[in-house]
Write a protein that holds these residues in place. Structure first.
Motif, mmCIF file in Angstrom:
data_model
loop_
_atom_site.group_PDB
_atom_site.id
_atom_site.type_symbol
_atom_site.label_atom_id
_atom_site.label_comp_id
_atom_site.label_asym_id
_atom_site.label_seq_id
_atom_site.Cartn_x
_atom_site.Cartn_y
_atom_site.Cartn_z
ATOM 1 N N LYS A 98 0.844 -1.187 0.000
ATOM 2 C CA LYS A 98 0.000 0.000 0.000
ATOM 3 C C LYS A 98 0.885 1.245 0.000
ATOM 4 O O LYS A 98 1.600 1.509 0.967
ATOM 5 C CB LYS A 98 -0.904 0.004 1.232
ATOM 6 N N HIS A 99 0.860 1.994 -1.099
ATOM 7 C CA HIS A 99 1.615 3.247 -1.188
ATOM 8 C C HIS A 99 0.712 4.375 -0.695
ATOM 9 O O HIS A 99 0.200 5.183 -1.480
ATOM 10 C CB HIS A 99 2.059 3.506 -2.621
ATOM 11 N N GLU A 100 0.541 4.457 0.593
ATOM 12 C CA GLU A 100 -0.355 5.448 1.178
ATOM 13 C C GLU A 100 0.091 6.878 0.874
ATOM 14 O O GLU A 100 -0.731 7.797 0.776
ATOM 15 C CB GLU A 100 -0.430 5.234 2.695
ATOM 16 N N GLN A 101 1.398 7.049 0.700
ATOM 17 C CA GLN A 101 1.944 8.386 0.462
ATOM 18 C C GLN A 101 1.846 8.806 -0.996
ATOM 19 O O GLN A 101 2.380 9.851 -1.384
ATOM 20 C CB GLN A 101 3.412 8.423 0.907
ATOM 21 N N LYS A 102 1.159 8.003 -1.825
ATOM 22 C CA LYS A 102 1.080 8.257 -3.273
ATOM 23 C C LYS A 102 2.507 8.315 -3.837
ATOM 24 O O LYS A 102 3.036 9.374 -4.141
ATOM 25 C CB LYS A 102 0.333 9.555 -3.571
ATOM 26 N N MET A 103 3.104 7.146 -3.963
ATOM 27 C CA MET A 103 4.509 6.987 -4.330
ATOM 28 C C MET A 103 4.905 7.821 -5.543
ATOM 29 O O MET A 103 4.265 7.777 -6.590
ATOM 30 C CB MET A 103 4.787 5.508 -4.610
ATOM 31 N N ASP A 104 5.991 8.607 -5.393
ATOM 32 C CA ASP A 104 6.539 9.359 -6.515
ATOM 33 C C ASP A 104 7.760 8.665 -7.096
ATOM 34 O O ASP A 104 7.943 8.615 -8.309
ATOM 35 C CB ASP A 104 6.894 10.784 -6.088
ATOM 36 N N CYS A 105 8.596 8.100 -6.236
ATOM 37 C CA CYS A 105 9.765 7.363 -6.714
ATOM 38 C C CYS A 105 10.243 6.415 -5.620
ATOM 39 O O CYS A 105 10.659 6.861 -4.540
ATOM 40 C CB CYS A 105 10.891 8.317 -7.111
ATOM 41 N N GLY A 106 10.179 5.129 -5.909
ATOM 42 C CA GLY A 106 10.627 4.156 -4.925
ATOM 43 C C GLY A 106 10.107 2.758 -5.221
ATOM 44 O O GLY A 106 9.229 2.575 -6.064
ATOM 45 N N VAL A 165 -0.802 2.447 -9.156
ATOM 46 C CA VAL A 165 -0.101 3.662 -8.733
ATOM 47 C C VAL A 165 -0.897 4.484 -7.722
ATOM 48 O O VAL A 165 -0.460 5.570 -7.338
ATOM 49 C CB VAL A 165 0.256 4.534 -9.955
ATOM 50 N N ASP A 166 -2.066 4.006 -7.298
ATOM 51 C CA ASP A 166 -2.868 4.770 -6.333
ATOM 52 C C ASP A 166 -2.405 4.479 -4.909
ATOM 53 O O ASP A 166 -1.422 3.780 -4.682
ATOM 54 C CB ASP A 166 -4.353 4.442 -6.501
ATOM 55 N N GLY A 167 -3.127 5.027 -3.932
ATOM 56 C CA GLY A 167 -2.729 4.906 -2.536
ATOM 57 C C GLY A 167 -3.406 3.791 -1.767
ATOM 58 O O GLY A 167 -3.308 3.754 -0.527
ATOM 59 N N PHE A 168 -4.086 2.877 -2.458
ATOM 60 C CA PHE A 168 -4.793 1.790 -1.782
ATOM 61 C C PHE A 168 -3.935 0.521 -1.708
ATOM 62 O O PHE A 168 -2.925 0.394 -2.402
ATOM 63 C CB PHE A 168 -6.106 1.483 -2.498
#
Length: 385
Positions: A98-106, A165-168
């Motif tokens: 879960k990319h809660e932070q709205k992943m930009d690069c990682g 790519v979303d935050g879920f």
């Protein structure tokens, strides 16, 4: 003969009993996870994990997982389990991210390691068997990695597999089968599949190995033929001629006969080499030597990645040999909380919009009163003059 009706629950229990679960982690025992997971101390700048379900979730306890906590850091952590070989078996690797932070690069991928991996010294140079999962950086890189280690090299899947790519929270699963096929699933849906030897560009290597193996076997056949199949032997049915004079002709010896160069009904002359190899010396070792889906000493799973902005949560790790068990495990974990998670996010979003609107109205109101106060002060000062 009467039919025996077996309850569905009994069938499910039997399926669970048949599955081999090599590793399963849901982080349901609080801080005891630290007894199972080892943080790398290779670098003092390696980022730290904490147990968290994030700012929004479907279930506060069930959705807790390992969360990255520091921006602009490398992360390296792993858990060990009883070593095993998946030779001749299906291998399923599954987890949620879960990319809660709205992943930009990682990275949001995992790695599967040999049992002898140095956990305390885990770093980007540590050898791994499999690397699988999403990797995001800007608009250019938004892909699912599927990298397999073979003959001291890492081989990437040549297909472009797009990640979420979303935050879920999303469920990622990789299936490697003993028939050299694979499948990648996201949220229970198959998004890519095919043959390992083709989708990892191994066809040319396989052909080279096949040619080498057949040439080697043909040389062995030629050597064996000269040593065994062309040996001369005495003709036991022969007898000394009646006119044989031992004093003049010397001691009589039976004539030597030569064995046919090929046996088992094959023609001794004009035989095609390919047909001979097919019938007598067909070599299939190159198939197993180039089987990318088999690993002999699997013994650890871990996270070794870089993130610009932290906040990613990893949970519901599973390594098994049973596709159905993995599917049911996904439904029982991610499947139960995905809906409530989105509902909570929607509620929070509405509350944030409401709060922002109220703050804007307050600022506007304060601006109006502030303007009137300034006018009063100017008139007051003018009267004083």
């Amino acid at each position: 003969m009467a039919l025996v009706h077996v309850p569905l629950w009994a069938v499910c229990m039997l399926r669970v009993a048949l599955a081999t679960v090599y590793f399963q982690e849901e982080f349901l025992d609080g801080e005891h996870w630290r007894n199972r997971w080892v943080q790398s101390t290779n670098d003092s700048q390696i980022g730290h994990f904490r147990l968290s379900s994030g700012k929004f979730y479907g279930h506060k306890e069930k959705d807790k997982g390992l969360q990255t906590t520091q921006n602009g850091r490398f992360y390296a952590i792993s858990a060990r389990f009883k070593p095993f070989s998946n030779k001749g078996k299906t291998l399923v690797i599954q987890y949620t991210v879960k990319h809660e932070q709205k992943m930009d690069c990682g990275g949001g991928y995992i790695k599967v390691f040999p049992a002898d991996v140095d956990q305390k010294n885990l770093n980007g140079k540590s050898q791994y068997y499999i690397m699988f999962g999403p990797d995001i950086c800007g608009f250019d890189i938004r892909k699912v990695h599927v990298i397999l280690h073979f003959k001291n090299q890492y081989h990437s899947n040549k297909k472009s597999i797009r990640c979420k790519v979303d935050g879920f929270t999303h469920l990622y699963a990789l299936i490697l089968r003993p028939d050299l096929t694979y499948e990648v699933k996201i949220d229970g849906q198959s998004i890519e599949s095919g043959g390992i030897e083709y989708d990892w560009n191994l066809t040319s290597l396989k052909k080279m190995e096949k040619t080498s193996a057949e040439s080697k076997d043909w040389e062995q056949v030629e050597d064996g033929k000269s040593q065994d199949w062309e040996k001369h032997f005495l003709d036991a049915s022969a007898s000394k001629p009646s006119d044989w004079n031992s004093e003049l002709d010397g001691d009589w010896q039976a004539p030597m006969l030569q064995k046919p160069p090929y046996q088992d009904g094959l023609k001794p002359e004009g035989i095609d080499k390919d047909i001979w190899l097919h019938q007598k010396m067909k070599n299939t070792n190159y198939l197993t030597e180039y089987d990318l889906s088999e690993f002999e000493n699997i013994g650890a799973i871990g996270l070794e990645l870089w993130q610009v902005r932290s906040g990613t949560i990893f949970d519901n790790f599973l390594i098994t040999d049973d596709e159905e068990y993995a599917e049911n495990f996904g439904k029982a974990t991610w499947g139960e909380t995905k809906g409530p998670e989105r509902e909570m996010d929607a509620i929070q979003a509405k509350e944030e919009v409401k709060k922002a609107r109220e703050e804007d109205e307050q600022d506007l109101l304060m601006g109006r009163f502030g303007g009137q106060e300034n006018i009063f002060q100017r008139f007051h000062k003018r009267d004083e003059l």
